[in-house]
Enzyme design. Structure first.
Site, short mmCIF file in Angstrom:
data_model
loop_
_atom_site.label_atom_id
_atom_site.label_comp_id
_atom_site.label_asym_id
_atom_site.label_seq_id
_atom_site.Cartn_x
_atom_site.Cartn_y
_atom_site.Cartn_z
N GLU A 1 0.83 -1.21 0.00
CA GLU A 1 0.00 0.00 0.00
C GLU A 1 0.87 1.27 0.00
OE1 GLU A 1 -3.27 0.54 -0.30
OE2 GLU A 1 -3.47 -1.58 -0.71
N CYS B 1 -12.19 3.23 -14.87
CA CYS B 1 -12.59 4.63 -14.69
C CYS B 1 -11.33 5.49 -14.55
CB CYS B 1 -13.48 4.76 -13.45
SG CYS B 1 -14.29 6.36 -13.36
N CYS C 1 -16.49 3.73 -20.06
CA CYS C 1 -17.83 3.51 -19.53
C CYS C 1 -18.53 2.32 -20.19
CB CYS C 1 -18.68 4.76 -19.70
SG CYS C 1 -17.93 6.21 -18.94
N CYS D 1 -17.88 -0.67 -18.17
CA CYS D 1 -17.88 -0.44 -16.72
C CYS D 1 -19.10 -1.12 -16.06
CB CYS D 1 -17.91 1.05 -16.44
SG CYS D 1 -17.96 1.38 -14.67
N CYS E 1 -24.28 5.03 -12.76
CA CYS E 1 -23.35 6.17 -12.71
C CYS E 1 -24.02 7.46 -13.18
CB CYS E 1 -22.13 5.86 -13.57
SG CYS E 1 -20.92 7.19 -13.55
FE1 SF4 Z 1 -16.37 5.77 -14.40
FE2 SF4 Z 1 -19.01 6.02 -14.34
FE3 SF4 Z 1 -17.81 5.61 -16.64
FE4 SF4 Z 1 -17.90 3.68 -14.84
S1 SF4 Z 1 -19.59 4.59 -15.94
S2 SF4 Z 1 -16.09 4.27 -16.05
S3 SF4 Z 1 -17.74 4.82 -12.94
S4 SF4 Z 1 -17.55 7.39 -15.34
#
Ligand code: SF4
Length: 338
Positions: free
Chosen positions: A40, A195, A202, A205, A211
């Site tokens: 970390e 992200c 997205c 994602c 989101c």
């Molecule tokens: Fe980021 Fe939202 Fe796009 Fe997912 S949907 S990559 S959380 S901006």
């Protein structure tokens, strides 16, 4: 925040991490707090690929936290050389000593106690407590601020501590009831691989349906942070002197940039560098440019072979023993490549 979002978000991140997250890094699949803590600290502001070699070398040399505590700070700085942000190495050493002397060689088991140790902030303490001891506690490092800032379309300006505190509260509210370790890893993985700062992916994602930032059309608006770092510029001159296979080094002061590291004698301008060795034939090397957090550093180097006489103060170090000294990355590269 709606209950449904809280529930769905945690479950989605956990399920995604199980199938698509990073699950075989050397510091994963262990509950050994020493290993997790070491990773970390190394991963703060540093990419995984860079950390891998350093992590293995540290563990080979100091397999337990008590071994690291018994090492000298110079040894630790020398092993850290090249990773940057050297205050982390000094805190690493101080933390190992605190664990050895105050906690009998075992890391404390709660985020609240971990946070009292040198170099362990709130988010790092939470990550160690979640990964090693299963504590249900939120992290909020740079990657996670970005993911949550976008998912929540968080309008607060993170330059303000009140807004940051609100985001911490949201991060805590979003914690799932179970699998906090996998959820924590999932948030880190999402921020690092999907992200990303400039081009969030997205389309792939897992939390895209939840989101708000993405639904509004411009997720990169978030997180909002108005106070921009004003970058400065510095210029210095190094004097690279060699005598019978030895290089003259000076140790930097214990505070400030490159604190405690070893460098060539350094001067504020070319005249001062030349005046330190009057009459010497000095070769001008190509200048180096090194980016630090707050400024760009332009480093000029003047080089000479000397055979005694008056030289600046410092320590003459045989070239073959240079690896035992903590040299900043640009100097290490300069010497290796010449
Ligand atoms: Fe980021 Fe939202 Fe796009 Fe997912 S949907 S990559 S959380 S901006």
């Amino acid at each position: 925040m709606p209950e449904a979002l809280i529930d769905d978000f945690g479950k989605t991140v956990v399920a995604w991490q199980r199938r698509h997250g990073r699950n075989s890094l050397p510091w994963q699949n262990t509950r050994d707090a020493y290993r997790v803590w070491l990773s970390e600290i190394m991963l703060q502001q540093t990419q995984v690929t860079t950390v891998l070699g350093y992590y293995e070398r540290f563990l080979a040399r100091w397999p337990r936290v008590t071994d690291l505590a018994a090492a000298s700070l110079d040894e630790v700085l020398a092993q850290w050389a090249g990773l940057g942000y050297y205050s982390r190495a000094r805190n690493l050493h101080a933390c190992a000593q605190a664990v050895a002397t105050l906690h009998g060689g075992d890391f404390p088991r709660s985020a609240a106690e971990l946070q009292t140790l040198p170099g362990i902030g709130r988010s790092t303490a939470a990550a160690i407590a979640a990964f090693c001891f299963g504590e249900r506690v939120a992290i909020l490092d740079g990657n996670v601020k970005r993911v949550l800032g976008r998912v929540l379309a968080f309008e607060g300006d993170l330059a303000s501590s009140a807004a940051e505190k609100r985001l911490w509260d949201h991060a805590t509210a979003l914690l799932p009831m179970q699998d906090v370790d996998r959820y924590t890893q999932g948030l880190m993985d999402l921020g690092a691989t999907v992200c990303t700062a400039r081009s969030p992916n997205c389309l792939i994602c897992p939390v895209q349906p939840l989101c708000r930032g993405q639904q509004q059309g411009d997720p990169t608006r978030y997180p909002i942070k108005t106070r921009k770092l004003k970058r400065g510029r510095r210029e210095n001159w190094w004097l690279w002197l060699e005598r019978e296979g030895q290089v003259l080094l000076q140790q930097r002061p214990a505070t400030g940039v490159w604190a405690g590291l070893w460098t060539l004698p350094m001067y504020d301008d070319e005249d001062a560098a030349r005046a330190a060795l009057p009459g010497a034939q000095l070769q001008t090397l190509p200048r180096l440019q090194h980016a630090l957090t707050h400024f760009d550093w332009v480093l000029h180097t003047l080089r000479a072979e000397v055979d005694g006489g008056n030289t600046p103060d410092g320590t003459w170090v045989a070239r073959e023993t240079l690896p035992a000294y903590a040299l900043p990355a640009p100097l290490k590269k300069l010497i290796e490549e010449s």
